[in-house]
Structure formats: structure tokens, C-alpha cells
Write a protein that holds these residues in place. Structure first.
Motif, PDB file in Angstrom:
ATOM      1  N   THR A  70       0.840  -1.203   0.000  1.00  0.00           N
ATOM      2  CA  THR A  70       0.000   0.000   0.000  1.00  0.00           C
ATOM      3  C   THR A  70       0.874   1.252   0.000  1.00  0.00           C
ATOM      4  O   THR A  70       0.611   2.208  -0.754  1.00  0.00           O
ATOM      5  N   ASP A 166       0.589  -2.531 -10.547  1.00  0.00           N
ATOM      6  CA  ASP A 166       0.406  -3.086  -9.212  1.00  0.00           C
ATOM      7  C   ASP A 166       0.685  -4.586  -9.331  1.00  0.00           C
ATOM      8  O   ASP A 166      -0.183  -5.375  -9.699  1.00  0.00           O
ATOM      9  N   LYS A 195       1.645 -13.653   0.122  1.00  0.00           N
ATOM     10  CA  LYS A 195       2.264 -13.494  -1.198  1.00  0.00           C
ATOM     11  C   LYS A 195       3.350 -14.573  -1.395  1.00  0.00           C
ATOM     12  O   LYS A 195       3.725 -15.269  -0.450  1.00  0.00           O
TER      13      LYS A 195
END
Ligand code: PLP
Length: 397
Positions: A70, A166, A195
Motif C-alpha cells: 500500500t 500493481d 504473497k
């Protein structure tokens, strides 16, 4: 056929399996412990080493590590000069952060629809959404599959837009043989624990532009500089510094950098196991008419972060919710990625209405995220496939 576990039958497996999880080994722990025993634990030499490693891995000239994906998106938008009343085009089929980064800058996220087969943002829809206020595109490599980068880059250069990729899902993915990270104006990664590689929390922005790199460094750390060439007053004494813009504290600690660095050494291993699992799923599910597998463009050599299965509800006597609950009862702890961003109450309160992106909305109604992570065994994969088959058999018309 066995009764469904939800109806009092025996579940396909006795122990639950989650949709994703990290893999941390003793090597990772030793590297973190080494930094924790050293005098410097915040952003220091380990971050510099990690940035070098990320450049080497992706072929990008510059990397800036940050505290989260973010934060990476936020400083990328600031570096792109996104300001109040600008528009930033992105996909609704993503985590809210891909759009929130525009809001943080006072800009307006504009949602372009997805390709109904690949589920990535559609270049044609991007074109349709461009206005004189558009300043950037945040293109999300959804599930890890690269977006159509050539087409999107062309649209951005024709319209003087910054392309922010992204790639929170896409570390390890290549587009036309080039690693994601070196292609867009700026590429943002996330290193959250689900991830492919993790820093606990963390992120990075990669770029080939020295100008953007300098801005990213400033925004990461309060926009405070000690470089006389960036200063306004240039006072000559030692330890003098100036804040020359509004920046943040988005730095990554050195012990997180050590963890990520050690994880990156295992990326080829993680990547190939994820590909094996995806292949097993794709082979099994492409034979079942009641489900659809995500289409892969030939340009993307994908390290998949999440596995999305679409249930063709017209062929089933159940809602997505019932299928979801039935899979949980079989001890398959699936998930849903994502609720279209503008469905969230906060976005609704800003005036976004349902119906904006029909392809994304109908996809959302039918998808379930199945388990996918490095340490899944073949038996785990077989259990997931068996559970999906069992639930479909039970509910098929
Ligand atoms: C597509 C996408 N973008 C951005 C983010 C934000 O990353 P982070 O959680 O590291 O802040 C995520 C997180 O899951 C994501 O999935």
C-alpha cells in the motif's frame, strides 16, 4: 456418492487447509536473528542489499523498499505527481489499496472493466475511461498474471499517462520473457505473508527512471533530504537537513529486509511449485463443464499468487455462498478475491454505483479462491480437487 460434509457426511479431509500461507525455514530465521543481534535494525545496509537484489532479479535500474504494498502504491502515485481532482484508472477486481492510493492524493479512482476471460483490466476499457483529467493507470497483475503490458504502455504513452503496475501478486512473473518490475514506469510489489515471498509486511517500488527514483526515496522518508542539490536553503553546516515536501515514514526495517532477501533466494523453488499446483488444478478443472479456469495470455509466464475457480452457476442448483460453505465443510478453507472495490460502503458513500463494470461484477458472483501455496503436497491438491468434484456432483443440475 458420499453425503456432503455439510449434510452430515464425512469430509474429504480431516484437517483444514487454508487458501494461502507463508513458508519460513530455519535459514530465514537465522538471517533475521543475525540482524536483530546487530547494532542497526532499522533501514540500513540490509535494505540496500535487498534493493540491489530486487534490481538484479527484475532488471529494473532502481528499487525502493517500503513498509507495505500500500505504501509502495501511495509513493508511486505521489512520484507520478497525482494531485487533487486528477483521475487514476484502475480495475475493480483488486484489493482496495490499488484504488485507495489515488484517494490518498485527493484524486479520483476511475474503474475500467476487466477482460471476461483473463480477468485482468481490459485495454479497450482503459481507452474508454480516459478524460482530460486522467494522469495515471494502476494496472493490477491479478492473481499474478501479467496485464497486457504492450497495449497498456502504448495507451499510456499516447495519452501522456504514468503507468503504475500493481504487481502485488506477481513477483516472479515474466511478460514476453522480461521479469515484471522492469517494464512499467513504476512497478509496486507487496510482501504480505500470503504473497509468494514475504517480509512479514513490506513492499517495493521499482523503476528505470532516476527522476522517479529520487522522488520515491524522498516520499519514503518524510521528504527530508541531506542532499545539498535538493535543498532550498542549503545551509552549509554538518547534519543539516530540510523537509522539502510532504513525505511519510514508510521505511522497512533491516530485519524484514533480511527475511525477504532470504525468501527471494527461494523464489525459483516457490515459483516452480506454484506452477506445478496450478497445472494440476487446470488439468482437473478444465474437464469439468460446471467450472471455468482463468485464461492465461501466452505473453505471461505466471507465478500464480492465488488460484481462482469460476463456478458456472447456471449449471448448478446452488449459490456461490452454498458452494463456498460446502467447501469449508469439506475442510477446504477457500476465500473470495475480490469484492469489486466500488461495492465497499466507503466507495458507495463517495457516489460510486453498482453496474459500472459488468464483467467484473458477474465474475465476482461466481468465483472462489482455492488453496495455493508452496508447501502444499500433491495429496493436498488431490483433496481440493476431490472436494470441488464432490460439491459439484452434489449440486449439479
Ligand atoms: C493487488 C494488491 N495491491 C495492493 C495490495 C496491498 O499490499 P499490502 O497488503 O502489502 O499493503 C494488495 C494486498 O494484498 C493487493 O492484493
Amino acid at each position: 456418492m458420499d453425503k456432503l460434509a455439510i449434510n452430515g457426511g464425512k469430509p474429504v479431509r480431516d484437517t483444514p487447509i487454508d487458501y494461502g500461507k507463508q513458508y519460513i525455514d530455519e535459514d530465514d530465521i537465522a538471517k533475521v536473528a543475525e540482524i536483530l543481534r546487530s547494532p542497526l535494525i532499522t533501514t540500513g545496509p540490509e535494505n540496500a542489499k535487498l534493493e540491489g537484489k530486487l534490481c538484479k532479479l527484475t532488471g529494473a535500474k532502481y528499487a525502493v523498499t517500503v513498509s507495505s504494498g500500500t505504501a509502495a502504491l501511495h509513493i508511486a502515485c505521489r512520484a507520478a505527481g497525482i494531485e487533487k481532482d486528477d483521475e487514476v484508472i484502475t480495475t475493480p477486481m483488486t484489493f482496495a489499496a490499488s484504488a485507495n492510493c489515488a484517494l490518498y492524493c485527493g484524486a479520483k479512482p476511475v474503474f475500467a472493466d476487466i477482460n471476461p476471460e483473463t480477468y485482468n483490466i481490459s485495454p479497450e476499457s482503459i481507452r474508454e475511461k480516459i478524460t482530460p483529467c486522467t494522469k495515471a493507470v494502476v494496472a493490477v497483475d491479478y492473481t499474478g498474471q501479467a496485464v497486457e503490458l504492450d497495449e497498456i504502455k502504448e495507451i499510456c504513452s499516447e495519452n501522456n499517462l504514468t503507468l503504475i503496475e500493481d504487481a502485488a501478486h506477481a513477483i516472479g512473473t515474466k511478460y514476453k520473457g522480461k521479469p515484471v518490475g522492469s517494464i512499467a514506469d513504476m512497478t509496486c510489489f507487496s510482501f504480505h505473508p500470503v504473497k509468494t515471498v514475504t517480509a512479514g509486511e513490506g513492499g517495493a517500488v521499482l523503476t528505470n527512471s532516476k527522476e522517479l527514483y529520487d522522488k520515491l526515496l524522498l516520499f519514503r522518508s518524510h521528504a527530508i533530504t541531506r542532499d545539498p542539490s535538493q535543498m532550498v536553503n542549503r545551509a552549509p553546516y554538518l547534519l543539516y537537513y530540510e523537509q522539502i515536501d510532504l513525505g511519510y515514514n514508510y521505511r522497512m526495517t533491516d530485519f524484514q529486509a533480511a527475511l525477504l532477501s532470504s525468501q527471494l533466494d527461494k523464489l525459483p523453488l516457490f515459483s516452480s511449485r506454484r506452477k506445478e499446483i496450478v497445472k494440476m488444478y487446470d488439468e482437473a478443472f478444465s474437464k469439468i463443464p460446471e467450472v471455468t479456469v482463468q485464461k492465461e495470455i501466452p505473453e505471461s509466464d505466471t507465478t500464480r499468487h492465488i488460484y481462482i475457480l469460476r463456478f458456472n452457476l447456471k449449471m448448478l442448483k446452488a449459490s456461490r455462498r452454498e458452494i463456498f460453505d460446502a467447501l469449508w465443510a469439506e475442510n477446504i478453507h477457500c476465500n473470495v478475491h475480490y469484492i469489486p472495490v466500488y461495492y465497499h460502503p466507503y466507495y458507495q458513500s463517495l457516489g460510486y454505483v453498482k453496474g459500472l463494470c459488468p464483467n467484473a461484477e458477474s465474475l465476482y458472483e461466481e468465483i472462489i479462491t482455492l488453496p495455493l501455496y508452496y508447501s502444499m503436497t500433491d495429496y493436498d491438491v488431490i483433496d481440493v480437487i476431490a472436494a470441488v468434484r464432490k460439491v459439484i456432483e452434489f449440486y449439479k443440475m
